[in-house]
Design an enzyme around this catalytic site. Structure first.
Site, mmCIF file in Angstrom:
data_model
loop_
_atom_site.group_PDB
_atom_site.id
_atom_site.type_symbol
_atom_site.label_atom_id
_atom_site.label_comp_id
_atom_site.label_asym_id
_atom_site.label_seq_id
_atom_site.Cartn_x
_atom_site.Cartn_y
_atom_site.Cartn_z
ATOM 1 N N ARG A 24 -31.509 -50.353 -81.357
ATOM 2 C CA ARG A 24 -30.138 -50.830 -81.154
ATOM 3 C C ARG A 24 -29.128 -49.789 -81.596
ATOM 4 O O ARG A 24 -28.061 -49.634 -80.985
ATOM 5 C CB ARG A 24 -29.910 -52.148 -81.918
ATOM 6 C CG ARG A 24 -28.448 -52.610 -81.891
ATOM 7 C CD ARG A 24 -28.273 -54.006 -82.452
ATOM 8 N NE ARG A 24 -28.858 -54.164 -83.776
ATOM 9 C CZ ARG A 24 -28.311 -53.718 -84.909
ATOM 10 N NH1 ARG A 24 -27.176 -53.053 -84.887
ATOM 11 N NH2 ARG A 24 -28.909 -53.934 -86.068
ATOM 12 N N TYR A 76 -11.627 -54.417 -59.575
ATOM 13 C CA TYR A 76 -12.898 -55.119 -59.363
ATOM 14 C C TYR A 76 -12.817 -56.541 -59.939
ATOM 15 O O TYR A 76 -12.278 -56.747 -61.025
ATOM 16 C CB TYR A 76 -14.019 -54.325 -60.021
ATOM 17 C CG TYR A 76 -15.333 -55.050 -60.121
ATOM 18 C CD1 TYR A 76 -15.943 -55.590 -58.991
ATOM 19 C CD2 TYR A 76 -15.974 -55.197 -61.345
ATOM 20 C CE1 TYR A 76 -17.142 -56.272 -59.083
ATOM 21 C CE2 TYR A 76 -17.177 -55.863 -61.449
ATOM 22 C CZ TYR A 76 -17.751 -56.401 -60.314
ATOM 23 O OH TYR A 76 -18.946 -57.077 -60.409
ATOM 24 N N ASP A 148 -11.692 -45.999 -64.619
ATOM 25 C CA ASP A 148 -13.002 -46.346 -64.081
ATOM 26 C C ASP A 148 -13.304 -45.353 -62.962
ATOM 27 O O ASP A 148 -12.670 -45.371 -61.902
ATOM 28 C CB ASP A 148 -12.990 -47.775 -63.544
ATOM 29 C CG ASP A 148 -14.380 -48.258 -63.138
ATOM 30 O OD1 ASP A 148 -15.172 -47.434 -62.648
ATOM 31 O OD2 ASP A 148 -14.667 -49.455 -63.301
ATOM 32 N N LYS A 173 -24.426 -48.069 -59.961
ATOM 33 C CA LYS A 173 -24.161 -47.558 -58.618
ATOM 34 C C LYS A 173 -24.771 -46.167 -58.422
ATOM 35 O O LYS A 173 -25.974 -46.031 -58.286
ATOM 36 C CB LYS A 173 -22.658 -47.537 -58.358
ATOM 37 C CG LYS A 173 -22.062 -48.870 -57.916
ATOM 38 C CD LYS A 173 -22.062 -49.933 -58.980
ATOM 39 C CE LYS A 173 -21.242 -51.151 -58.561
ATOM 40 N NZ LYS A 173 -21.236 -52.165 -59.640
#
Length: 328
Positions: A24, A76, A148, A173
């Site tokens: 983590r 988005y 972004d 993506k």
């Protein structure tokens, strides 16, 4: 790079700790990916997350209750949901502005504005913002500019070099590139921002798992080839659409080409008629209907009913950049 598929690491002694103790907090495979992406973006550091939304969520941790975020009106749907349904419950004020109109940004900013967030090109309208000019406005008022960069990737545009402070990616993506892994990145310009993002990544346990890191590392190997071929195909599709009388609106890329090496793989168009757009999308054979993009396949969607459906229809109608007949 090996896959360090370990949750915990053996320490040298009862009083000594090595670099890695618990995945983590850090993992060699994730570190290799983060170092590579930081180099690609020209960042002080990059951080890999379990999804693009996890990355965007961590970015909002840079502000606190009482602060304000100004965001692109064309955004988005998942980011719209995060800001309006999550950030606002934490006492953060959110404004949506047509940021490509810089005068609108000047009017909207207040002393409480701490982040101005954009997509450029925006999703799905593909509106382009002058990042250099916007960064000057934002910094003069003491705020951070976050970008972004999912659509263009650092292979085509490096927002940090244009004045941005933080760059975010949905690496699901183009970084992953095969539609088989979810991931996201936050890339920071300064050490101070890097410390804040790492603290929250570790505290909230949103770091990307080792095997998923390896899948993204694999995808990066073919990223340049995929984007280059995708852009050449996109040009041909754009030429075809431009010649069709049913296409009512196209996008110019003059400004985009002044701040990037290419216009990217995505395009969008309007017919002005929802039913006609639905028939076109449904009739396509090679292009498959999906809510995402960036893989090896040719895909299409109508954002108003798929990827941006989380934006209420009455609010979509009130934003000029959300035409229901738009296809991407």
């Amino acid at each position: 790079m090996p896959i360090y598929q370990s949750s915990t690491f053996v320490q040298p002694s009862a009083t000594e700790f090595q670099e890695y103790d618990y995945t983590r907090s850090g993992n060699p495979t994730r570190s290799a990916l983060e170092k590579l992406v930081a180099g690609m973006e020209g960042a002080h550091a990059a951080f890999a997350f379990t999804s693009g939304m996890a990355a965007l969520s961590c970015m909002t941790r840079l502000v606190k209750a009482g602060d304000e975020i100004i965001c692109n009106a064309d955004i988005y749907g998942g980011m719209y949901r995060l800001l309006t349904k999550v950030a606002t419950r934490q006492g953060i004020t959110v404004k949506f502005v047509q940021i490509w109109n810089l005068e609108e940004v000047k009017k909207a900013m207040t002393s409480k504005t701490k982040i101005v967030h954009i997509e450029s090109p925006s999703n799905p309208l593909m509106m382009v913002t002058d990042i250099r000019a916007l960064s000057k406005i934002v910094h003069e008022r003491g705020a951070l500019l976050t970008v972004d960069n999912t659509i263009l990737t650092p292979l085509l545009m490096k927002p940090l070099e244009l004045g941005a402070d933080v760059v975010v990616h949905s690496a699901t993506k183009f970084f992953g590139g095969h539609a088989d892994v979810m991931s996201g990145f936050v890339c920071c310009k300064t050490e101070e921002l890097s410390k804040q993002i790492y603290f929250h990544q570790n505290a909230e346990g949103t770091g990307l798992a080792p095997f998923d890191c390896w899948l993204v590392l694999r995808g990066i190997k073919t990223m340049a080839v995929r984007i280059e071929r995708g852009m050449s195909n996109t040009v041909e599709v754009a030429k075809f659409l431009a010649a069709q009388p049913i296409v009512k609106k196209a996008v110019r890329y003059d400004l985009q080409m002044s701040q990037s090496k290419g216009a990217g793989v995505l395009l969008s168009f309007e017919t002005g008629n929802v039913e006609l757009s639905q028939r076109i999308v449904s009739a396509l054979k090679i292009f498959k209907i999906t809510v995402s993009f960036g893989g090896c396949s040719s895909v299409v969607e109508m954002p108003s009913v798929l990827s941006h459906a989380s934006i209420p229809k009455d609010e979509q109608a009130g934003i000029p950049c959300k035409p229901p007949s738009r296809s991407r």
